[in-house]
Design an enzyme around this catalytic site. Structure first.
Site, PDB file in Angstrom:
ATOM      1  N   HIS A 144       0.825  -1.211   0.000  1.00 22.81           N
ATOM      2  CA  HIS A 144       0.000   0.000   0.000  1.00 22.81           C
ATOM      3  C   HIS A 144       0.857   1.257   0.000  1.00 22.81           C
ATOM      4  O   HIS A 144       2.045   1.226   0.304  1.00 22.81           O
ATOM      5  CB  HIS A 144      -0.981   0.026   1.188  1.00 22.81           C
ATOM      6  N   GLU A 194      -8.069   4.801  10.101  1.00 21.91           N
ATOM      7  CA  GLU A 194      -7.591   4.528   8.738  1.00 21.91           C
ATOM      8  C   GLU A 194      -8.602   3.757   7.901  1.00 21.91           C
ATOM      9  O   GLU A 194      -9.494   3.092   8.422  1.00 21.91           O
ATOM     10  CB  GLU A 194      -6.295   3.737   8.807  1.00 21.91           C
ATOM     11  N   GLN A 212      -3.906   3.401   1.511  1.00 22.79           N
ATOM     12  CA  GLN A 212      -4.229   3.507   2.936  1.00 22.79           C
ATOM     13  C   GLN A 212      -4.383   4.991   3.287  1.00 22.79           C
ATOM     14  O   GLN A 212      -3.414   5.751   3.231  1.00 22.79           O
ATOM     15  CB  GLN A 212      -3.110   2.891   3.789  1.00 22.79           C
ATOM     16  N   HIS A 264       3.917   7.320   3.587  1.00 18.57           N
ATOM     17  CA  HIS A 264       4.853   6.187   3.540  1.00 18.57           C
ATOM     18  C   HIS A 264       4.497   5.232   2.416  1.00 18.57           C
ATOM     19  O   HIS A 264       3.410   5.283   1.860  1.00 18.57           O
ATOM     20  CB  HIS A 264       4.886   5.438   4.884  1.00 18.57           C
ATOM     21  N   GLU A 267       7.526   0.840   5.139  1.00 18.58           N
ATOM     22  CA  GLU A 267       6.868  -0.154   5.992  1.00 18.58           C
ATOM     23  C   GLU A 267       6.975  -1.517   5.333  1.00 18.58           C
ATOM     24  O   GLU A 267       6.870  -1.623   4.102  1.00 18.58           O
ATOM     25  CB  GLU A 267       5.394   0.258   6.152  1.00 18.58           C
TER      26      GLU A 267
HETATM   27  N1  CMX Z   1       8.462  10.542   5.519  1.00 15.91           N
HETATM   28  C1  CMX Z   1       9.719  11.033   5.360  1.00 15.91           C
HETATM   29  N2  CMX Z   1      10.397  11.687   6.345  1.00 15.91           N
HETATM   30  C2  CMX Z   1       9.765  11.828   7.528  1.00 15.91           C
HETATM   31  C3  CMX Z   1       8.469  11.336   7.766  1.00 15.91           C
HETATM   32  C4  CMX Z   1       7.809  10.679   6.701  1.00 15.91           C
HETATM   33  N3  CMX Z   1       6.575  10.172   6.854  1.00 15.91           N
HETATM   34  N4  CMX Z   1       8.113  11.619   9.043  1.00 15.91           N
HETATM   35  C5  CMX Z   1       9.143  12.282   9.592  1.00 15.91           C
HETATM   36  N5  CMX Z   1      10.139  12.402   8.680  1.00 15.91           N
HETATM   37  C6  CMX Z   1      11.421  13.092   8.880  1.00 15.91           C
HETATM   38  C7  CMX Z   1      11.184  14.503   9.361  1.00 15.91           C
HETATM   39  O1  CMX Z   1      10.994  15.386   8.270  1.00 15.91           O
HETATM   40  C8  CMX Z   1      12.439  14.799  10.143  1.00 15.91           C
HETATM   41  O2  CMX Z   1      13.458  15.172   9.279  1.00 15.91           O
HETATM   42  P1  CMX Z   1      14.341  16.487   9.581  1.00 15.91           P
HETATM   43  O3  CMX Z   1      15.069  16.155  10.872  1.00 15.91           O
HETATM   44  O4  CMX Z   1      15.245  16.572   8.385  1.00 15.91           O
HETATM   45  O5  CMX Z   1      13.378  17.615   9.703  1.00 15.91           O
HETATM   46  C9  CMX Z   1      12.806  13.450  10.749  1.00 15.91           C
HETATM   47  O6  CMX Z   1      12.146  12.452   9.935  1.00 15.91           O
HETATM   48  C10 CMX Z   1      12.309  13.316  12.178  1.00 15.91           C
HETATM   49  O7  CMX Z   1      10.938  13.644  12.152  1.00 15.91           O
HETATM   50  P2  CMX Z   1      10.076  14.239  13.362  1.00 15.91           P
HETATM   51  O8  CMX Z   1       9.019  15.131  12.813  1.00 15.91           O
HETATM   52  O9  CMX Z   1      10.984  14.743  14.442  1.00 15.91           O
HETATM   53  O10 CMX Z   1       9.283  12.985  13.842  1.00 15.91           O
HETATM   54  P3  CMX Z   1       9.744  11.812  14.772  1.00 15.91           P
HETATM   55  O11 CMX Z   1      11.217  11.569  14.737  1.00 15.91           O
HETATM   56  O12 CMX Z   1       9.067  11.992  16.070  1.00 15.91           O
HETATM   57  O13 CMX Z   1       9.039  10.601  14.000  1.00 15.91           O
HETATM   58  C11 CMX Z   1       9.182   8.741  12.571  1.00 15.91           C
HETATM   59  C12 CMX Z   1       9.339  10.260  12.686  1.00 15.91           C
HETATM   60  C13 CMX Z   1       9.299   8.358  11.108  1.00 15.91           C
HETATM   61  C14 CMX Z   1      10.279   8.082  13.420  1.00 15.91           C
HETATM   62  C15 CMX Z   1       7.754   8.383  13.140  1.00 15.91           C
HETATM   63  O14 CMX Z   1       6.782   9.040  12.360  1.00 15.91           O
HETATM   64  C16 CMX Z   1       7.474   6.894  13.165  1.00 15.91           C
HETATM   65  O15 CMX Z   1       7.913   6.172  14.052  1.00 15.91           O
HETATM   66  N6  CMX Z   1       6.714   6.376  12.162  1.00 15.91           N
HETATM   67  C17 CMX Z   1       6.355   4.970  12.089  1.00 15.91           C
HETATM   68  C18 CMX Z   1       4.933   4.709  12.551  1.00 15.91           C
HETATM   69  C19 CMX Z   1       3.894   5.398  11.705  1.00 15.91           C
HETATM   70  O16 CMX Z   1       4.177   6.240  10.861  1.00 15.91           O
HETATM   71  N7  CMX Z   1       2.587   5.020  11.953  1.00 15.91           N
HETATM   72  C20 CMX Z   1       1.458   5.558  11.216  1.00 15.91           C
HETATM   73  C21 CMX Z   1       1.080   4.678  10.028  1.00 15.91           C
HETATM   74  C22 CMX Z   1       0.452   3.359  10.475  1.00 15.91           C
HETATM   75  C23 CMX Z   1       0.225   2.358   9.353  1.00 15.91           C
HETATM   76  O17 CMX Z   1       0.727   2.487   8.238  1.00 15.91           O
HETATM   77  O18 CMX Z   1      -0.497   1.356   9.603  1.00 15.91           O
HETATM   78 CO    CO Z   2       0.827   1.701   6.285  1.00 15.24          CO
END
Ligand code: CMX
Ligand code: CO
Length: 142
Positions: free
Chosen positions: A7, A43, A59, A83, A133
């Site tokens: 997805h 979602e 998604q 993502h 993912e």
């Molecule tokens: N795509 C690309 N880059 C991303 C991003 C994304 N979706 N989300 C955050 N970033 C980048 C930010 O831009 C930032 O970069 P800079 O330092 O250059 O500005 C960096 O990653 C850190 O971002 P943040 O805003 O400080 O956010 P966090 O570190 O708190 O979290 C992440 C980022 C990816 C670790 C967190 O979103 C995560 O753990 N994601 C996994 C879980 C998830 O997304 N769940 C929802 C979807 C569920 C599903 O699909 O079922």
């Molecule tokens: Co997903």
């Protein structure tokens, strides 16, 4: 290792409005709606096609609050692609192999995803700026 694109995850402010838009524009249908507290999202999965090991979907993700991954993303970047998720046969094996190559795993073990899947995330900073993912689908009923 990758079977297909499972997805694409799209962050939105209003799930019902976005579902209506995708249904009207692309003729796709919602096959599952869930709240996933652990991931901080409400979602919907919209079916696009069937592939090896499972389907492929859009998604749509609405955050449960501002202090969630999707809530923070919306505040920083606004609506859009959040993502990409690849289907794998064995998520634990894929996590070991990818983690072993130096990519940071955001999950130590697989978590629960939509429609009975097991999911795990890779750090976007280690994947060229793409939050990635891995998804293992449950076995299909025979
Ligand atoms: N795509 C690309 N880059 C991303 C991003 C994304 N979706 N989300 C955050 N970033 C980048 C930010 O831009 C930032 O970069 P800079 O330092 O250059 O500005 C960096 O990653 C850190 O971002 P943040 O805003 O400080 O956010 P966090 O570190 O708190 O979290 C992440 C980022 C990816 C670790 C967190 O979103 C995560 O753990 N994601 C996994 C879980 C998830 O997304 N769940 C929802 C979807 C569920 C599903 O699909 O079922
Ligand atoms: Co997903």
């Amino acid at each position: 290792m990758l079977l297909r694109i499972d997805h694409v995850g799209i962050a939105c402010e209003n799930l019902d409005e976005k579902i209506a838009y995708y249904e009207a524009t692309f003729g796709v249908t919602v096959v599952s709606r869930e709240v996933n507290e652990e991931q901080g999202v409400k979602e919907a999965m919209l079916h696009v096609a069937d592939g090896e090991g499972g389907g492929s979907y859009i998604q749509l993700l609405e955050p449960l609050g501002p202090d969630t991954p999707v809530g923070k993303f919306l505040a920083k970047r606004g609506e859009g692609l959040h993502h990409i998720a690849y289907g794998v046969r064995d998520i634990t094996a894929a996590m070991e192999q990818i983690g072993g190559s130096g990519v940071r795993l955001l999950d130590e073990r697989p978590r629960h995803g939509a429609m009975g899947t097991s999911i795990a995330f890779l750090h976007p900073k280690d994947v060229g700026g793409v939050l990635t993912e891995l998804v293992e689908s449950p076995p299909r009923p025979s």
